[in-house]
Design a protein around this motif. Structure first.
Motif, PDB file in Angstrom:
ATOM      1  N   GLU A  86      31.755 -41.811 -25.901  1.00 49.60           N
ATOM      2  CA  GLU A  86      31.717 -42.237 -24.492  1.00 49.60           C
ATOM      3  C   GLU A  86      31.510 -41.019 -23.578  1.00 49.60           C
ATOM      4  OE1 GLU A  86      35.203 -44.623 -22.933  1.00 49.60           O
ATOM      5  OE2 GLU A  86      35.394 -42.820 -21.719  1.00 49.60           O
ATOM      6  N   ALA A  87      32.289 -39.962 -23.835  1.00 46.30           N
ATOM      7  CA  ALA A  87      32.208 -38.773 -22.979  1.00 46.30           C
ATOM      8  C   ALA A  87      30.851 -38.091 -23.095  1.00 46.30           C
ATOM      9  CB  ALA A  87      33.320 -37.793 -23.337  1.00 46.30           C
ATOM     10  N   LYS A  88      30.326 -38.064 -24.316  1.00 45.19           N
ATOM     11  CA  LYS A  88      29.039 -37.396 -24.507  1.00 45.19           C
ATOM     12  C   LYS A  88      27.940 -38.094 -23.708  1.00 45.19           C
ATOM     13  CE  LYS A  88      27.899 -37.008 -28.761  1.00 45.19           C
ATOM     14  NZ  LYS A  88      27.555 -36.699 -30.120  1.00 45.19           N
ATOM     15  N   ILE A  89      28.003 -39.416 -23.699  1.00 53.15           N
ATOM     16  CA  ILE A  89      27.009 -40.185 -22.944  1.00 53.15           C
ATOM     17  C   ILE A  89      27.107 -39.835 -21.463  1.00 53.15           C
ATOM     18  CG2 ILE A  89      26.365 -42.546 -22.201  1.00 53.15           C
ATOM     19  CD1 ILE A  89      27.373 -43.453 -25.020  1.00 53.15           C
ATOM     20  N   ASN A  90      28.341 -39.627 -20.981  1.00 54.32           N
ATOM     21  CA  ASN A  90      28.569 -39.313 -19.564  1.00 54.32           C
ATOM     22  C   ASN A  90      28.544 -37.811 -19.261  1.00 54.32           C
ATOM     23  OD1 ASN A  90      29.012 -42.032 -19.091  1.00 54.32           O
ATOM     24  ND2 ASN A  90      31.230 -41.889 -19.278  1.00 54.32           N
ATOM     25  N   GLY A  91      28.008 -37.015 -20.151  1.00 53.95           N
ATOM     26  CA  GLY A  91      27.950 -35.568 -19.891  1.00 53.95           C
ATOM     27  C   GLY A  91      29.309 -34.887 -19.993  1.00 53.95           C
ATOM     28  N   VAL A 100      36.357 -34.313 -21.125  1.00 47.88           N
ATOM     29  CA  VAL A 100      36.694 -34.412 -22.550  1.00 47.88           C
ATOM     30  C   VAL A 100      35.941 -33.324 -23.328  1.00 47.88           C
ATOM     31  CG1 VAL A 100      36.651 -35.899 -24.594  1.00 47.88           C
ATOM     32  CG2 VAL A 100      37.075 -36.911 -22.346  1.00 47.88           C
ATOM     33  N   PHE A 101      36.674 -32.626 -24.185  1.00 42.96           N
ATOM     34  CA  PHE A 101      36.089 -31.559 -25.007  1.00 42.96           C
ATOM     35  C   PHE A 101      36.333 -31.871 -26.472  1.00 42.96           C
ATOM     36  CE2 PHE A 101      37.471 -29.803 -20.997  1.00 42.96           C
ATOM     37  CZ  PHE A 101      36.418 -28.988 -20.598  1.00 42.96           C
ATOM     38  N   TYR A 102      35.521 -31.281 -27.323  1.00 42.36           N
ATOM     39  CA  TYR A 102      35.724 -31.437 -28.765  1.00 42.36           C
ATOM     40  C   TYR A 102      35.887 -30.060 -29.411  1.00 42.36           C
ATOM     41  CZ  TYR A 102      35.117 -32.741 -33.612  1.00 42.36           C
ATOM     42  OH  TYR A 102      35.319 -32.926 -34.964  1.00 42.36           O
ATOM     43  N   LEU A 103      36.890 -29.935 -30.273  1.00 45.26           N
ATOM     44  CA  LEU A 103      37.136 -28.675 -30.972  1.00 45.26           C
ATOM     45  C   LEU A 103      37.215 -28.948 -32.465  1.00 45.26           C
ATOM     46  CD1 LEU A 103      40.062 -27.425 -28.695  1.00 45.26           C
ATOM     47  CD2 LEU A 103      37.776 -26.375 -28.802  1.00 45.26           C
TER      48      LEU A 103
END
Ligand SMILES: Cc1cc2nc3c(=O)[nH]c(=O)nc-3n(C[C@H](O)[C@H](O)[C@H](O)COP(=O)(O)O)c2cc1C
Length: 185
Positions: A86-91, A100-103
């Motif tokens: 979801e976050a990736k779609i919204n930049g 939102v970040f991914y680690l």
């Protein structure tokens, strides 16, 4: 930001939270510490590990605090799970406006119970099989992933927190991570 709150099963997310606290000067609390010391409604940055696509502890964190941003800690290099998608779609921003970040954390089978280890072995078996079938055509990343599943490994890198530290410095932030999407298994 009042605090960083984290949920960690085998310690990778905890290490990221402690590194981020050192970097930003914002205190990091485990869920238990936060429940004792952090008033309801406080503005937090939440860090949780990913299990079968869902961010552990995010639901209860959203019930208790104002989650301005979140970091998802998983093993896949690209990131996965509904919140991340979801976050990736919204930049990089959730539907509620929270960042939102991914680690990438790691895999420490010796610290897991038998059932979680079993689930990870099952997940790893298909990756290992695919890489073995590819032989010399497998990429370095694919090989690294297979090795990680075979014997565990640590992917925590302090540099991975750079983007989050910049976001902290840009605050205060208004958006909120509100709904934790559910995942069909
Ligand atoms: C049962 C189980 C399921 C997992 N599911 C996922 C997943 O869906 N996606 C992912 O990227 N990582 C997954 N992982 C890997 C963890 O998110 C990773 O090991 C993480 O670094 C653990 O963080 P911690 O040490 O803070 O507990 C899973 C791990 C376990 C044990």
């Amino acid at each position: 930001m009042n605090a960083i709150v984290y949920t960690s099963r085998t310690g990778f997310t905890k290490r990221y939270a402690q590194l981020l606290a050192k970097r930003t000067g914002v205190s990091a609390y485990s869920w238990k510490e936060a429940a004792e010391r952090l008033p309801r409604g406080s503005e937090i940055f939440y860090m949780g590990w990913l299990m079968a696509g869902s961010v552990q502890g995010l639901g209860r964190a959203m019930d208790r605090y104002t989650v301005r941003g979140a970091a998802i800690v998983g093993i896949s290099p690209a990131g996965n799970g509904d919140l991340w998608t979801e976050a990736k779609i919204n930049g990089g921003v959730s539907d509620g406006g929270g960042r939102v970040f991914y680690l990438r954390g790691g895999y420490a089978p010796e610290k897991l119970g038998w059932f979680q280890r079993f689930l990870m072995r099952r997940m790893g078996a298909s990756v290992i099989k695919k890489v073995e079938a590819k032989g010399s055509a497998a990429t370095a990343d694919e090989r690294e992933m297979a090795a990680l599943f075979r014997s565990g490994g640590d992917c925590v890198r302090e540099e991975a927190l750079e983007e989050i530290a910049v976001w902290f410095a840009d605050g205060p932030h208004q958006g909120m991570v509100k709904a934790a999407p559910t995942v069909d298994l």
